[in-house]
Design a protein around this motif. Structure first.
Motif, mmCIF file in Angstrom:
data_model
loop_
_atom_site.group_PDB
_atom_site.id
_atom_site.type_symbol
_atom_site.label_atom_id
_atom_site.label_comp_id
_atom_site.label_asym_id
_atom_site.label_seq_id
_atom_site.Cartn_x
_atom_site.Cartn_y
_atom_site.Cartn_z
ATOM 1 N N GLY A 85 36.820 -10.042 -26.838
ATOM 2 C CA GLY A 85 36.450 -10.030 -28.244
ATOM 3 C C GLY A 85 34.950 -9.952 -28.425
ATOM 4 N N ALA A 86 34.450 -10.576 -29.496
ATOM 5 C CA ALA A 86 33.019 -10.526 -29.799
ATOM 6 C C ALA A 86 32.644 -11.696 -30.689
ATOM 7 N N VAL A 87 31.427 -12.215 -30.476
ATOM 8 C CA VAL A 87 30.899 -13.276 -31.332
ATOM 9 C C VAL A 87 29.459 -12.959 -31.702
ATOM 10 N N LEU A 88 29.048 -13.499 -32.827
ATOM 11 C CA LEU A 88 27.643 -13.568 -33.189
ATOM 12 C C LEU A 88 27.196 -14.954 -32.781
ATOM 13 N N ASP A 89 26.471 -15.031 -31.663
ATOM 14 C CA ASP A 89 26.082 -16.318 -31.093
ATOM 15 C C ASP A 89 24.735 -16.740 -31.665
ATOM 16 N N VAL A 90 24.603 -18.013 -32.013
ATOM 17 C CA VAL A 90 23.431 -18.496 -32.725
ATOM 18 C C VAL A 90 22.765 -19.638 -31.965
ATOM 19 N N VAL A 91 21.466 -19.488 -31.733
ATOM 20 C CA VAL A 91 20.635 -20.533 -31.145
ATOM 21 C C VAL A 91 19.714 -21.055 -32.244
ATOM 22 N N VAL A 92 19.675 -22.386 -32.419
ATOM 23 C CA VAL A 92 18.841 -22.996 -33.455
ATOM 24 C C VAL A 92 17.934 -24.034 -32.795
ATOM 25 N N ASP A 93 16.637 -23.940 -33.053
ATOM 26 C CA ASP A 93 15.706 -24.922 -32.493
ATOM 27 C C ASP A 93 15.658 -26.137 -33.413
ATOM 28 N N LEU A 94 16.246 -27.234 -32.956
ATOM 29 C CA LEU A 94 16.304 -28.480 -33.723
ATOM 30 C C LEU A 94 15.407 -29.558 -33.123
ATOM 31 N N ARG A 95 14.530 -29.175 -32.198
ATOM 32 C CA ARG A 95 13.675 -30.130 -31.492
ATOM 33 C C ARG A 95 12.445 -30.451 -32.340
ATOM 34 N N GLY B 125 18.891 -29.878 -26.347
ATOM 35 C CA GLY B 125 18.143 -30.039 -27.589
ATOM 36 C C GLY B 125 18.246 -28.868 -28.535
ATOM 37 N N LEU B 126 18.740 -27.745 -28.058
ATOM 38 C CA LEU B 126 18.928 -26.582 -28.925
ATOM 39 C C LEU B 126 20.313 -26.627 -29.561
ATOM 40 N N GLY B 127 20.386 -26.301 -30.852
ATOM 41 C CA GLY B 127 21.664 -26.248 -31.538
ATOM 42 C C GLY B 127 22.384 -24.946 -31.241
ATOM 43 N N HIS B 128 23.712 -25.004 -31.257
ATOM 44 C CA HIS B 128 24.518 -23.822 -30.936
ATOM 45 C C HIS B 128 25.647 -23.647 -31.939
ATOM 46 N N ALA B 129 25.854 -22.405 -32.329
ATOM 47 C CA ALA B 129 26.989 -22.042 -33.191
ATOM 48 C C ALA B 129 27.385 -20.617 -32.860
ATOM 49 N N PHE B 130 28.600 -20.233 -33.274
ATOM 50 C CA PHE B 130 28.962 -18.820 -33.175
ATOM 51 C C PHE B 130 30.005 -18.470 -34.217
ATOM 52 N N PHE C 68 10.370 -25.030 -34.277
ATOM 53 C CA PHE C 68 11.355 -25.864 -34.957
ATOM 54 C C PHE C 68 11.895 -25.170 -36.208
ATOM 55 N N GLY C 69 13.228 -25.205 -36.363
ATOM 56 C CA GLY C 69 13.868 -24.602 -37.522
ATOM 57 C C GLY C 69 14.169 -23.128 -37.380
ATOM 58 N N ARG C 70 13.605 -22.481 -36.356
ATOM 59 C CA ARG C 70 13.861 -21.056 -36.154
ATOM 60 C C ARG C 70 15.225 -20.849 -35.507
ATOM 61 N N HIS C 71 15.854 -19.721 -35.808
ATOM 62 C CA HIS C 71 17.119 -19.401 -35.148
ATOM 63 C C HIS C 71 17.100 -17.954 -34.665
ATOM 64 N N GLU C 72 17.977 -17.682 -33.740
ATOM 65 C CA GLU C 72 18.138 -16.321 -33.230
ATOM 66 C C GLU C 72 19.623 -16.055 -33.038
ATOM 67 N N GLU D 212 13.833 -14.299 -21.780
ATOM 68 C CA GLU D 212 13.705 -15.469 -22.648
ATOM 69 C C GLU D 212 13.655 -15.001 -24.094
ATOM 70 N N LEU D 213 14.367 -15.705 -24.961
ATOM 71 C CA LEU D 213 14.396 -15.363 -26.374
ATOM 72 C C LEU D 213 13.130 -15.864 -27.060
ATOM 73 N N THR D 214 13.011 -15.635 -28.357
ATOM 74 C CA THR D 214 11.820 -16.078 -29.091
ATOM 75 C C THR D 214 11.763 -17.591 -29.214
ATOM 76 N N ILE D 215 12.878 -18.268 -28.967
ATOM 77 C CA ILE D 215 12.924 -19.730 -28.953
ATOM 78 C C ILE D 215 12.807 -20.189 -27.504
ATOM 79 N N PRO D 216 11.714 -20.872 -27.144
ATOM 80 C CA PRO D 216 11.561 -21.323 -25.754
ATOM 81 C C PRO D 216 12.726 -22.198 -25.311
ATOM 82 N N GLY D 217 13.224 -21.924 -24.111
ATOM 83 C CA GLY D 217 14.360 -22.675 -23.592
ATOM 84 C C GLY D 217 15.689 -21.992 -23.796
ATOM 85 N N ALA D 218 15.687 -20.836 -24.485
ATOM 86 C CA ALA D 218 16.908 -20.040 -24.670
ATOM 87 C C ALA D 218 16.720 -18.709 -23.964
#
Length: 204
Positions: free
Chosen positions: A79-89, A116-121, A95-99, A5-11
């Motif tokens: 390939g490769a990505v920098l995957d981003v988890v954002v807590d928007l709950r 409920g978690l935001g995602h980007a890469f 809340f507001g933290r990302h990894e 589990e990452l530092t953001i619960p639920g990821a």
């Protein structure tokens, strides 16, 4: 398969074992039993997506309204990505933290994001392929977005980045605007959904 589990619960991050011989290699990038052992339920897959991106492409930050929401299991086979988890709950202790986690075709990590978690890469290489196992089908009217360059989010993109964004992502609102419109997911609603799934109930 190792689940952490990452530092953001639920990821969660999943690292599959890889088996090689003179023919090549084999790995299991999703194992329902390993997933259930870690999270307490099996992943429901309603839709499987695949994107191909040029180097420098950023997709996100996206999420879906909760309920129903959309959980994602994300994997990069090429390939490769920098995957981003954002807590928007709203109301979440993180809340507001990302990894940020590197997903690539070397270590073969995968990331699971609860509803409920935001995602980007960010695509780090040309012709990068990303696969998503999605818990629900895409529903345009429930899809939300916040700008990847929003100062309040403070996402740690590489300093020399000249990002390639879709028109929609480039014109996305900032976090303050989305919050003022009451479009952010609420942690208590997300938590009820997570708990219901663990005991095998559905939430509408």
């Amino acid at each position: 398969m190792k689940a952490t589990e990452l530092t953001i619960p639920g990821a969660w991050e999943f690292l599959p074992p890889r088996f090689t011989d003179d023919r090549g290699s084999l790995l299991v990038w999703h194992d329902s039993a390993a997933f259930a052992d870690a999270l307490g339920f099996e992943l429901t897959v309603a839709q499987v997506n695949q994107s191909v991106s040029r180097r420098g492409v950023i997709r996100g930050v996206h999420w879906a309204d909760v309920p129903v929401g959309q959980a994602k299991y994300v994997y990069c086979p090429q390939g490769a990505v920098l995957d981003v988890v954002v807590d928007l709950r709203v109301g979440s202790p993180t809340f507001g933290r990302h990894e940020m986690i590197r997903l690539d075709s070397v270590d073969h990590r995968a990331v699971y994001l609860s509803e409920g978690l935001g995602h980007a890469f960010l695509a780090l290489e040309e012709d990068t392929v990303v696969n998503y196992l999605c818990s629900t089908r895409y529903a345009p009217t429930r899809e939300r977005i916040v700008h990847v360059r929003d100062e309040e989010l403070g996402l740690d993109w590489p300093a020399d980045l000249d990002p390639i964004l879709s028109e929609r992502d480039a014109n996305a609102p900032g976090l303050a605007e989305v919050r003022a419109a009451d479009l952010l997911p609420r942690y208590d609603e997300c938590h009820r959904l997570y708990q219901a799934r663990r005991v095998g109930r559905s939430v509408s």
